[in-house]
Structures are given as structure tokens and as C-alpha cells.
Design an enzyme around this catalytic site. Structure first.
Site: not given
Ligand SMILES: NC(=O)c1ccc[n+]([C@@H]2O[C@H](COP(=O)([O-])OP(=O)(O)OC[C@H]3O[C@@H](n4cnc5c(N)ncnc54)[C@H](O)[C@@H]3O)[C@@H](O)[C@H]2O)c1
Length: 394
Positions: A157, A192, A194-195, A198, A224, A266
Site C-alpha cells: 500500500t 496505522s 494495518y499499514h 504491510k 481503489v 464525512t
Molecule cells: N482495496 C483497496 O483500496 C486497497 C488499497 C491498497 C491495498 N490494498 C490491499 O489489497 C489487498 C486486497 O484488498 P481488498 O480490498 O480486496 O480486501 P478484502 O478484505 O476484500 O480481501 C482480502 C481477502 O482475504 C481474505 N483473507 C483474510 N485473511 C485470510 C486468512 N487468514 N485466510 C484466508 N483468507 C483470508 C479475506 O476474507 C478477504 O476475502 C489487501 O492486502 C489490501 O491490504 C487494498
């Protein structure tokens, strides 16, 4: 090509699965429904109901004739990840799903992806740290032991860099110190917990690259937006999950939903927080091009995966403008900021690398946002105002 998608039920994972399946790849997805269960536990709702992963794979097969193999399992369990690479599928569920072949590429999305979630309290902090780091570490060790040639595409990220007062390069910086030079990962400042996980993911992957010559592409992605892709257009039941709450919703998705339901936007604090954004279709493109041009053995290749930058105020203004055109009266509310972050800052990231290898950006125009308004409006009666803002404090 056999592609393994970790987190294949998620916002990005499911569209990625359809995208590669539609292009003739052999796709296996793994997920444990962490995201859905967290939404249920925290009672945050989603814009529309989404069939289970197994149901979606069945619908996909019925409509396209193509098969996406589904494995329901917790990737914190090292044996589950290892079974994909050790050539000895020891799990009956995997055999039942017709699992074959060692993946050439693994796309790693499986994480707890929310900054507010990671800061609700110590319990959610622990879940975030344990989940994200164990999955990445399990993956690194499985590859070390069984399949060092498999290309990992991890989604990092842009939040790993924070908002430094200098330009942000793509991952690396050369530093001259007392007359000597070396190349390092760019200093990271997570905003955060979370970050922070990462950043630690990147460090675990970098360790695997240095020690065991793994091949890794780490895509530093910005927030996204969007929900429709070419593949989901064939049937609404294939649309990806869409959150509009403070915990799991990303900002453009949240603002459009707030506008549709008449909830003042917000904006946290002054609203000068600037970030890089991208359309969900560009996530697919970036991952696809990265898969086509893999990192070399012993390379940690980092790209900044954003297509343009906006401040929160600019996004709010755009939402108001597009909403007005469609007949919505959109109010903007500057709330006391629950987060600890700079509300006005310098921000100048580089994001040329993916474009140089062929990505063609989709930009967030008024027309694109209008399309999102139309989809969200179809589900207006599902929107719950009570989950939009809870003010989780840092
Ligand atoms: N969506 C965004 O805007 C965005 C931006 C920057 C980075 N990211 C990164 O992209 C990746 C995907 O993001 P997303 O928005 O699709 O999130 P999401 O939560 O929709 O997808 C992650 C998936 O991983 C699964 N998961 C989590 N822990 C698990 C485990 N222990 N075993 C099996 N499955 C597991 C969840 O159930 C989920 O379906 C993440 O790593 C996130 O940090 C997302």
C-alpha cells in the site's frame, strides 16, 4: 498458467479470479471468509448481498464454461499454503476441488485490509498483526521449501510511505552517507497498525528475496474505487463485494454512497489529505501486466500502483458536482478527525513504472463517478445510515 489467488473472495480477489480465468488461466482461489465474517461481527453491512465463493464459482462456470477452483481455508495455517506447492496435496478438500499443478504465479491479497479495524482495540490489533504477518511468512517459507521460481505478486500500500516531506520514489532510494552510497527500501512511516503490517510484509518478502532468491513484485497500491468490471457485467451476481462503512469502505465508494442516501460527506478535519487512487479495473490491469513480466530471481520489484492523486476536499467537491448533476443535494461536513494524520502536507509520489510496462490508466472523471452513482442508486434502499460513520479513534 496456474495462478493461485490468496484472498480470492475479497473486493479485489474475486474480480482478479474472473479476469485471469477469462483469459484462459487455470485459477485457484483460497479464502476463509475473514472479510465477510468481520463485516457480520461488526455489523457494518454491504451494499448488496454477495453469493458465497463456491456459489460465485458455480455461476461463473455456468455462464462461461470456465472453472475457478475454490479452496476454503485459513492461510494462517502453514500446511494449507504448503499444500499448494509441495506436490503432495494432503487435503481432501483440495482433491475434491480438483487441485492440480504448482502455481507459476501467486497473487497475495489475503490480509486484514482496514486501518480503522486495526485500531478498534487491542483485540483487533492482534488479529491484524497475527493474520497479516503469518500469512506472508507462511507463503515465504512454502516458496523457500518447494517452489522458488513461483512469482509472488503482493499488494502493498502507498500508506507504507506515509506522507513524507520529500518526493516518493518507487520503493527504493539511493543514499550517500559519509562519501559512500547504497540502495535501500525508501523509509516507511505507517499511519496505522494495518499499514505497519504491510511494511512488515514487504520486509518479510525482501528477506525471502535476499536469502532464497525468491521473485517478488510488491505493488504499492492506493485506495481503489468502483465495483464493475468487464467480467462482472455479464451477471449482477458476479459483482464484487462493496462496503460503504467507515471500516471497510474506501473513500470514493463511501462518498458516492453517502451522496445517494443524503448523508453529509464525512471529510476528516481540513480535508487536505492527499493520496493516489485507482479504478478497480486498473488493479486488474496492473496485476496482469506484472504477471506477464515477472520479477527476476532474487528481485524485489516495487511499483507504485496509483493513476492520479486527489485531496479529500477534491473528491468531496467532485462528489457534490456529479451528485448535483443527477439531482442529489450533497452536503459536505468537516468532522473532527478521528485519525492521527497530517491534514495539509506535501505529496509527490512517482508512478511511472507500471505505465512504462504497458498499463493504460482509467481516470476518475465525472462520467466514471456518475456510473458509480447509478449502480449505488439501484441499491439505495439497502443503505444503512447507522454504519456510515462511527468515529473509530487512533
Ligand atoms: N482495496 C483497496 O483500496 C486497497 C488499497 C491498497 C491495498 N490494498 C490491499 O489489497 C489487498 C486486497 O484488498 P481488498 O480490498 O480486496 O480486501 P478484502 O478484505 O476484500 O480481501 C482480502 C481477502 O482475504 C481474505 N483473507 C483474510 N485473511 C485470510 C486468512 N487468514 N485466510 C484466508 N483468507 C483470508 C479475506 O476474507 C478477504 O476475502 C489487501 O492486502 C489490501 O491490504 C487494498
Amino acid at each position: 498458467m496456474h495462478i493461485l489467488i490468496l484472498g480470492g473472495d475479497g473486493y479485489l480477489g474475486w474480480p482478479t479470479a474472473m479476469y485471469f480465468s477469462n483469459r484462459g488461466h487455470d485459477v485457484t482461489v483460497v479464502d476463509n471468509y475473514f472479510r465477510r465474517n468481520a463485516c457480520t461481527e461488526l455489523d457494518v453491512g454491504m451494499l448488496y448481498p454477495v453469493p458465497t465463493l463456491l456459489e460465485r464459482a458455480r455461476i461463473w462456470h455456468e455462464l462461461t464454461g470456465r472453472e475457478i477452483k475454490v479452496v476454503i481455508g485459513d492461510l494462517k495455517d502453514p500446511e494449507i499454503i504448503r499444500s499448494f506447492f509441495n506436490g503432495r496435496v494432503s487435503y481432501q478438500w483440495a482433491v475434491n476441488q480438483g487441485f492440480t499443478g504448482i502455481p507459476a504465479t501467486v497473487i497475495h491479497y489475503a490480509e486484514q485490509p482496514s486501518a480503522p479495524y486495526s485500531l478498534i482495540n487491542y483485540k483487533y490489533a492482534n488479529i491484524t498483526v497475527a493474520n497479516n504477518l503469518l500469512i506472508t511468512n507462511n507463503l515465504v517459507w512454502a516458496l523457500r521449501d518447494f517452489s522458488r521460481d513461483t512469482h509472488v505478486i503482493h499488494i502493498g500500500t502507498m500508506g507504507e510511505y506515509g506522507t513524507p516531506n520529500i518526493d516518493i520514489p518507487e520503493g527504493w532510494i539511493e543514499i550517500e552517507h559519509k562519501g559512500r552510497k547504497d540502495k535501500f527500501l525508501f523509509p516507511r512511516h505507517a499511519s496505522s497498525l494495518y499499514h505497519t503490517t504491510k511494511i512488515m510484509d514487504t520486509d518479510l518478502l525482501w528477506f525471502g528475496v535476499r536469502m532464497w532468491d525468491l521473485r517478488v513484485t510488491d505493488l504499492m497500491q492506493g485506495p481503489v474505487y468502483g465495483m464493475e468490471t468487464e467480467d462482472s457485467a455479464i451477471d449482477n451476481r458476479l459483482m464484487t463485494l462493496f462496503n460503504y462503512d467507515e471500516i471497510f469502505g474506501t473513500i470514493v465508494n463511501r462518498f458516492v454512497t453517502q451522496a445517494v442516501v443524503g448523508y453529509p460527506l464525512t471529510v476528516y478535519g481540513k480535508g487536505g489529505q492527499t493520496r493516489g487512487y485507482l479504478n478497480i479495473n486498473d488493479t486488474l490491469q496492473c496485476v496482469h501486466i506484472s504477471e506477464n513480466t515477472p520479477a527476476k530471481k532474487g528481485e524485489l520489484r516495487i511499483f507504485n500502483q496509483i493513476m492520479e492523486t486527489f485531496s479529500v476536499n477534491e473528491l468531496a467537491e467532485m462528489t457534490r458536482r456529479v451528485g448535483a448533476k443527477l439531482g442529489y443535494e450533497v452536503e459536505i461536513n468537516h468532522l473532527e478527525n478521528p485519525r492521527k494524520e497530517s491534514e495539509e502536507h506535501y505529496y509527490n509520489p512517482t508512478y511511472q513504472g507500471l505505465i512504462e510496462i504497458g498499463v493504460k490508466p482509467h481516470y476518475l472523471t465525472d462520467d466514471v463517478m456518475e456510473g458509480m452513482f447509478q449502480v449505488v442508486a439501484n441499491y439505495q434502499s439497502n443503505i444503512r445510515k447507522d454504519v456510515i460513520f462511527k468515529g473509530i479513534k487512533w
